[in-house]
Design a protein around this motif. Structure first.
Motif, short mmCIF file in Angstrom:
data_model
loop_
_atom_site.label_atom_id
_atom_site.label_comp_id
_atom_site.label_asym_id
_atom_site.label_seq_id
_atom_site.Cartn_x
_atom_site.Cartn_y
_atom_site.Cartn_z
N HIS A 1 0.26 11.59 0.43
CA HIS A 1 -0.50 11.55 1.68
C HIS A 1 0.47 11.21 2.80
CE1 HIS A 1 -4.29 11.93 -0.36
NE2 HIS A 1 -4.06 10.87 -1.10
N THR B 1 2.74 8.04 7.25
CA THR B 1 3.34 7.94 8.58
C THR B 1 2.57 6.95 9.45
OG1 THR B 1 4.13 10.21 8.42
CG2 THR B 1 4.03 9.25 10.61
N LEU B 2 1.26 7.05 9.42
CA LEU B 2 0.44 6.12 10.20
C LEU B 2 0.62 4.68 9.70
CD1 LEU B 2 -2.83 8.22 10.54
CD2 LEU B 2 -1.19 7.67 12.34
N LEU B 3 0.74 4.52 8.40
CA LEU B 3 0.96 3.20 7.83
C LEU B 3 2.30 2.62 8.28
CD1 LEU B 3 -0.61 1.38 5.84
CD2 LEU B 3 0.83 2.29 4.03
N TYR C 1 0.30 5.88 -1.26
CA TYR C 1 0.40 7.06 -0.40
C TYR C 1 1.56 7.96 -0.80
CZ TYR C 1 -3.09 4.68 2.35
OH TYR C 1 -4.25 4.06 2.74
N THR D 1 0.75 12.13 5.98
CA THR D 1 0.21 11.77 7.30
C THR D 1 -0.25 10.33 7.31
OG1 THR D 1 -0.48 14.06 7.64
CG2 THR D 1 -1.50 12.38 9.05
N ARG D 2 -0.96 9.93 6.27
CA ARG D 2 -1.42 8.55 6.17
C ARG D 2 -0.24 7.59 6.02
NH1 ARG D 2 -6.57 9.48 2.18
NH2 ARG D 2 -7.81 10.62 3.70
N SER E 1 0.81 -1.22 0.00
CA SER E 1 0.00 0.00 0.00
C SER E 1 0.85 1.28 0.00
CB SER E 1 -0.92 0.01 1.22
OG SER E 1 -1.80 -1.08 1.16
#
Length: 118
Positions: A30, A35-37, A25, A32-33, A21
């Motif tokens: 993306h 980083t969360l991933l 991103y 922020t996303r 994925s």
């Protein structure tokens, strides 16, 4: 939670799904996303290591079998998703294809594990 080679292969599939994925991103910026991933990847990696350490020797010997099954289902997911994208879009959009194929393959892997238990 019982530690089994089936669960370990599922967790490894989740790590592969996360990695598959990442391009979506990065390309769409993306951050922020992303980083969360990456945080999720680190958390799941810790659980994989913990799970591996909790397996007994007999269970560890079964892990390669389930990883091969996972690999087969991931390849099936790649093929099915490629056919689906060609049928719906006329082309393969590779970042979308890669992440959706990983999801499809992991779902097929888990579904077949679940059906064998029942």
């Amino acid at each position: 939670m019982a530690m089994t080679p089936q669960r370990l292969s599922t967790l490894l599939g989740l790590l592969i799904l996360i990695v598959a994925s990442i391009p979506r991103y990065v390309i769409n910026q993306h951050m922020t996303r992303l980083t969360l991933l990456l945080i999720a990847f680190a958390a799941v990696a810790v659980v994989v290591i913990w799970h591996w350490r909790g397996l007994d020797q007999a269970s560890r010997m079964q892990v390669p079998h389930f990883v091969r099954r996972l690999g087969g289902w991931l390849l099936a997911g790649l093929a099915v998703t490629a056919l689906w994208q060609i049928a719906t879009h006329g082309i393969i959009i590779w970042p979308l294809w890669l992440s959706q194929a990983a999801v499809s393959g992991l779902l097929l892997h888990v579904a077949t594990l679940w059906m064998r238990k029942g």
